[in-house]
Design an enzyme around this catalytic site. Structure first.
Site, PDB file in Angstrom:
ATOM      1  N   GLY A  51      -1.649  -2.054  10.073  1.00 43.15           N
ATOM      2  CA  GLY A  51      -1.096  -1.092  10.925  1.00 43.15           C
ATOM      3  C   GLY A  51      -1.718  -1.101  12.387  1.00 43.15           C
ATOM      4  O   GLY A  51      -1.507  -0.387  13.097  1.00 43.15           O
ATOM      5  N   TYR A  81      -7.946  -2.691  -7.277  1.00 41.36           N
ATOM      6  CA  TYR A  81      -7.153  -1.670  -6.394  1.00 41.36           C
ATOM      7  C   TYR A  81      -6.847  -0.396  -6.974  1.00 41.36           C
ATOM      8  O   TYR A  81      -6.748  -0.150  -8.284  1.00 41.36           O
ATOM      9  CB  TYR A  81      -5.828  -2.622  -6.328  1.00 41.36           C
ATOM     10  N   LEU A 117       0.684  -7.359   8.852  1.00 46.51           N
ATOM     11  CA  LEU A 117       0.414  -6.192  10.095  1.00 46.51           C
ATOM     12  C   LEU A 117      -0.689  -5.838  10.460  1.00 46.51           C
ATOM     13  O   LEU A 117      -0.994  -4.793  11.089  1.00 46.51           O
ATOM     14  CB  LEU A 117       1.687  -5.264   9.632  1.00 46.51           C
TER      15      LEU A 117
END
Length: 256
Positions: free
Chosen positions: A218, A55, A215
Site C-alpha cells: 500500500g 499467516y 504494491l
C-alpha cells in the site's frame, strides 16, 4: 485470466496470485469473508492462493481448509502454495519465545504434514522453503523435501527470499527435484532483485519469480516517505511516462 507455467517443470498458475500474508488474526478466523474473497478470485480467473503456516496468527491455513471441507469449490480448481521456515511468537505457540528461522529436516517435514491437515487436502501444489536457517543441515533438508515430493504430499518445491548462492546450494542438493520458483519482494519501491542477481538467476534456471508485495504493502498509493511520494507523482503524471525505475545509487534512491 491467462494461466502460465512457473518453470519449464511446471506447474501452471494464474497470472495473479492471491496471498494471505497480511491477514490478521481476527480476519483469518472470518471464514465467511474468506469464502467470499476466494470465490471472487475464482470468478476473475485467479485460482492460485499463497499460504504459510504463520499467516493470520497460524490460522489462515485452517480457515481455508474449512472452505475445502465445505466443498465451497473443487480441490482441482485451485492451486495451493504454502511455506515454512520462519517461526514467530504468538499466544497459540507459547513454545516460540523469539522470532527465528528453522529449516531443519524435522521441522520442514512437520510443517508440511501440519499444512496438509490444516488445508484438509492430500497434496500441496507448491511447498516453499522460506529463507535458510544457517544452523540447519541444508543437505538433510533437501532429502526431506525429496521424500515429501516422492510421497505425493508435495508436488513441487520452491523457495522464498533466497539469495542467489542459497538458491544454487539447495539446487545442488536437490538432484532429482527441480526448484520451480523463488518468492521475492519486487515492486517499484523495492527493485533489489534487479541488481543483486536474484532475478537473473531465476531467468537462467528457466523459472518465473513470484513477486511478493507488488504494491509495496500500500506504500505506492498511501506512503508519505520521499521515495513513495516521488514514485506516485510519476505514476499520476498526465503525460503518462512509459516507465518508472527506482534505483539505489550511492546510498540514495533515484526515480527515473
Amino acid at each position: 485470466m491467462e494461466k502460465i507455467y512457473l518453470s519449464d517443470s511446471g506447474p501452471k498458475v494464474s497470472n495473479a496470485i492471491y496471498g494471505f500474508w497480511r491477514w490478521e488474526d481476527n480476519t483469518a478466523d472470518d471464514t465467511t469473508k474468506m469464502e467470499r474473497i476466494v470465490n471472487l478470485c475464482l470468478e476473475q480467473g485467479i485460482n492460485t492462493f499463497d499460504h504459510a503456516d504463520i499467516y493470520g496468527g497460524y490460522t489462515c491455513e485452517a480457515s481455508f481448509g474449512q472452505l475445502m471441507r465445505r466443498k465451497s469449490f473443487k480441490r482441482e480448481d485451485v492451486v495451493l502454495f504454502t511455506k515454512c521456515g520462519l517461526s514467530i511468537p504468538h499466544p497459540s505457540r507459547p513454545e516460540i519465545r523469539v522470532s527465528h528461522l528453522d529449516t531443519s529436516a524435522a521441522h520442514v517435514t512437520k510443517c508440511a504434514e501440519q499444512s496438509l491437515r490444516n488445508l484438509q487436502t492430500d497434496y500441496i501444489d507448491i511447498f516453499l522453503l522460506d529463507r535458510v536457517d544457517p544452523l540447519s543441515n541444508l543437505e538433510e533438508t533437501a532429502l526431506a523435501l525429496e521424500k515429501l515430493r516422492s510421497s505425493g504430499k508435495v508436488r513441487n518445491i520452491g523457495v522464498a527470499n533466497f539469495t542467489v548462492f542459497q538458491h544454487q546450494l539447495l539446487a545442488s542438493y536437490l538432484r532429482k527435484v527441480p526448484i520451480v520458483t523463488n518468492h521475492i519482494e519486487l515492486n517499484l519501491l523495492n527493485t533489489t532483485a534487479l541488481d543483486n542477481g536474484q532475478l537473473d538467476y531465476i531467468k537462467q534456471r528457466y523459472m518465473r519469480a513470484l513477486a511478493a508485495a507488488p504494491l509495496a504493502g500500500g506504500r505506492i498509493q498511501n506512503g508519505t516517505d520521499g521515495v513513495a511520494l516521488r514514485v506516485r507523482q510519476k505514476l499520476e503524471d498526465p503525460r503518462k511516462p512509459r516507465f518508472v525505475y527506482v534505483s539505489h545509487e550511492h546510498g540514495e534512491y533515484r526515480v527515473r
